[in-house]
Write a protein that holds these residues in place. Structure first.
Motif, PDB file in Angstrom:
ATOM      1  N   ALA A 156       0.547  -1.400  -0.078  1.00  0.00           N
ATOM      2  CA  ALA A 156       0.082  -0.102  -0.074  1.00  0.00           C
ATOM      3  C   ALA A 156       0.878   1.324  -0.016  1.00  0.00           C
ATOM      4  O   ALA A 156       0.516   2.258  -0.628  1.00  0.00           O
ATOM      5  N   GLY A 157       2.034   1.165   0.768  1.00  0.00           N
ATOM      6  CA  GLY A 157       2.944   2.261   0.752  1.00  0.00           C
ATOM      7  C   GLY A 157       3.552   2.813  -0.691  1.00  0.00           C
ATOM      8  O   GLY A 157       3.678   3.856  -0.850  1.00  0.00           O
ATOM      9  N   TRP A 158       3.876   1.408  -1.231  1.00  0.00           N
ATOM     10  CA  TRP A 158       4.426   1.831  -2.539  1.00  0.00           C
ATOM     11  C   TRP A 158       3.435   2.252  -3.594  1.00  0.00           C
ATOM     12  O   TRP A 158       3.657   3.029  -4.539  1.00  0.00           O
ATOM     13  N   VAL A 159       2.200   1.838  -3.478  1.00  0.00           N
ATOM     14  CA  VAL A 159       1.256   2.097  -4.079  1.00  0.00           C
ATOM     15  C   VAL A 159       0.792   3.862  -4.116  1.00  0.00           C
ATOM     16  O   VAL A 159       0.765   4.519  -5.228  1.00  0.00           O
ATOM     17  N   LEU A 160       0.965   4.139  -2.871  1.00  0.00           N
ATOM     18  CA  LEU A 160       0.679   5.606  -2.479  1.00  0.00           C
ATOM     19  C   LEU A 160       1.880   6.440  -3.074  1.00  0.00           C
ATOM     20  O   LEU A 160       1.658   7.475  -3.717  1.00  0.00           O
ATOM     21  N   ALA A 161       2.925   5.947  -2.694  1.00  0.00           N
ATOM     22  CA  ALA A 161       3.989   6.606  -3.214  1.00  0.00           C
ATOM     23  C   ALA A 161       4.256   6.926  -4.854  1.00  0.00           C
ATOM     24  O   ALA A 161       4.503   7.727  -5.411  1.00  0.00           O
ATOM     25  N   GLY A 162       3.747   5.747  -5.593  1.00  0.00           N
ATOM     26  CA  GLY A 162       3.436   5.792  -7.088  1.00  0.00           C
ATOM     27  C   GLY A 162       2.953   6.864  -7.538  1.00  0.00           C
ATOM     28  O   GLY A 162       2.959   7.559  -8.348  1.00  0.00           O
ATOM     29  N   CYS A 163       1.360   7.058  -6.741  1.00  0.00           N
ATOM     30  CA  CYS A 163       0.391   7.702  -7.125  1.00  0.00           C
ATOM     31  C   CYS A 163       0.950   9.288  -6.887  1.00  0.00           C
ATOM     32  O   CYS A 163       0.591  10.141  -7.785  1.00  0.00           O
ATOM     33  N   GLY A 164       1.586   9.307  -5.690  1.00  0.00           N
ATOM     34  CA  GLY A 164       2.172  10.749  -5.425  1.00  0.00           C
ATOM     35  C   GLY A 164       3.221  11.284  -6.621  1.00  0.00           C
ATOM     36  O   GLY A 164       3.127  12.217  -6.944  1.00  0.00           O
ATOM     37  N   ALA A 165       3.909  10.331  -7.001  1.00  0.00           N
ATOM     38  CA  ALA A 165       5.155  10.490  -7.790  1.00  0.00           C
ATOM     39  C   ALA A 165       4.322  11.001  -9.109  1.00  0.00           C
ATOM     40  O   ALA A 165       4.937  11.696  -9.810  1.00  0.00           O
ATOM     41  N   ALA A 166       3.551  10.275  -9.689  1.00  0.00           N
ATOM     42  CA  ALA A 166       2.647  10.346 -10.851  1.00  0.00           C
ATOM     43  C   ALA A 166       1.837  11.778 -10.874  1.00  0.00           C
ATOM     44  O   ALA A 166       2.092  12.583 -12.060  1.00  0.00           O
ATOM     45  N   LEU A 167       1.413  12.170  -9.942  1.00  0.00           N
ATOM     46  CA  LEU A 167       0.619  13.145  -9.787  1.00  0.00           C
ATOM     47  C   LEU A 167       1.784  14.513  -9.726  1.00  0.00           C
ATOM     48  O   LEU A 167       1.317  15.571 -10.670  1.00  0.00           O
TER      49      LEU A 167
END
Length: 238
Positions: free
Chosen positions: A9-20
């Motif tokens: 879940a942390g990696w998914v959130l980090a990926g979404c934050g990076a994409a944004l």
């Protein structure tokens, strides 16, 4: 198991934050705005509506300063379809030697002109040639000539001068007098307010009339000059 889920879940959130973040930065770096002029220019093509505006410039005012040598350069755009030397053969288009002053869509060694151009009638004078070079399709709707036209008025003047020197040699038309048209417009503008004021005054006050006051001499026996007649009139009323 919980730690693994939390890690994912942390990696998914980090990926979404990076994409944004990348999306925001990319939008700032590559911000698009509407260009002042849409598209890009293609040589020899006239923009819609531009031909009419260009045609408003009197060709007679441009010919005195035209350059036949520059006109020869402009004519290179026409050389793929036309020859211009005396006795030259017709190609995709007719030979253009001595064209100015000739009848429109006539002769030229039997060249098969379109019915649209043949129906124009008249002769090739400077104004007609200017209109033709501005937009062949507008000059003769249905013409076989596929060239879009010359949008630059000075280019047209240069090539017309060059064409005139190739076997026609017509005298150039007199340039319009500078300021003649504006002066006429100014005179009309000055006259218009006076006319409007006169019309307004007539509507407000009515048309002028003669003095209608009673300035005539009263007839004999009128009450205003004969007291006895006034008394008789008063008794008759009773």
């Amino acid at each position: 198991m919980d730690n693994r889920t939390n890690t994912i879940a942390g990696w998914v959130l980090a990926g979404c934050g990076a994409a944004l973040g990348l999306s925001i930065v990319g939008g700032m770096l590559f911000h698009g705005e509407r260009p002042e002029k849409m598209g890009y220019a293609i040589e020899g093509v006239v923009e819609e509506g531009a031909g009419g505006a260009a045609a408003e410039v009197p060709i007679a005012s441009l010919l005195p300063t035209a350059d036949a040598a520059k006109g020869a350069e402009v004519f290179k755009k026409c050389a793929a379809c036309h020859t211009i030397n005396q006795g030259g053969a017709n190609g995709v288009g007719p030979n253009l030697y001595g064209t100015l002053g000739e009848a429109i869509a006539k002769g030229k060694g039997g060249y098969a002109f379109s019915a649209a151009l043949a129906g124009v009638g008249g002769t090739w004078d400077f104004d007609k040639m200017n209109a033709w070079l501005t937009s062949p399709r507008k000059f003769a709707n249905g013409t076989k000539m596929t060239f879009a036209g010359l949008g630059n008025a000075q280019d047209r003047a240069n090539v017309i001068l060059y064409l005139n020197q190739q076997g026609s040699n017509l005298p150039l038309p007199a340039a319009p007098a500078a300021g003649a048209a504006p002066a006429a417009k100014d005179a009309a503008a000055e006259d218009q307010p006076a006319t409007a004021n006169a019309a307004e005054a007539a509507a407000t006050e009515g048309a002028p009339t003669a003095d209608i006051a009673n300035t005539g001499t009263p007839a004999s026996g009128a009450p205003s000059v004969d007291p006895e007649a006034a008394r008789k009139g008063a008794r008759s009323e009773k």
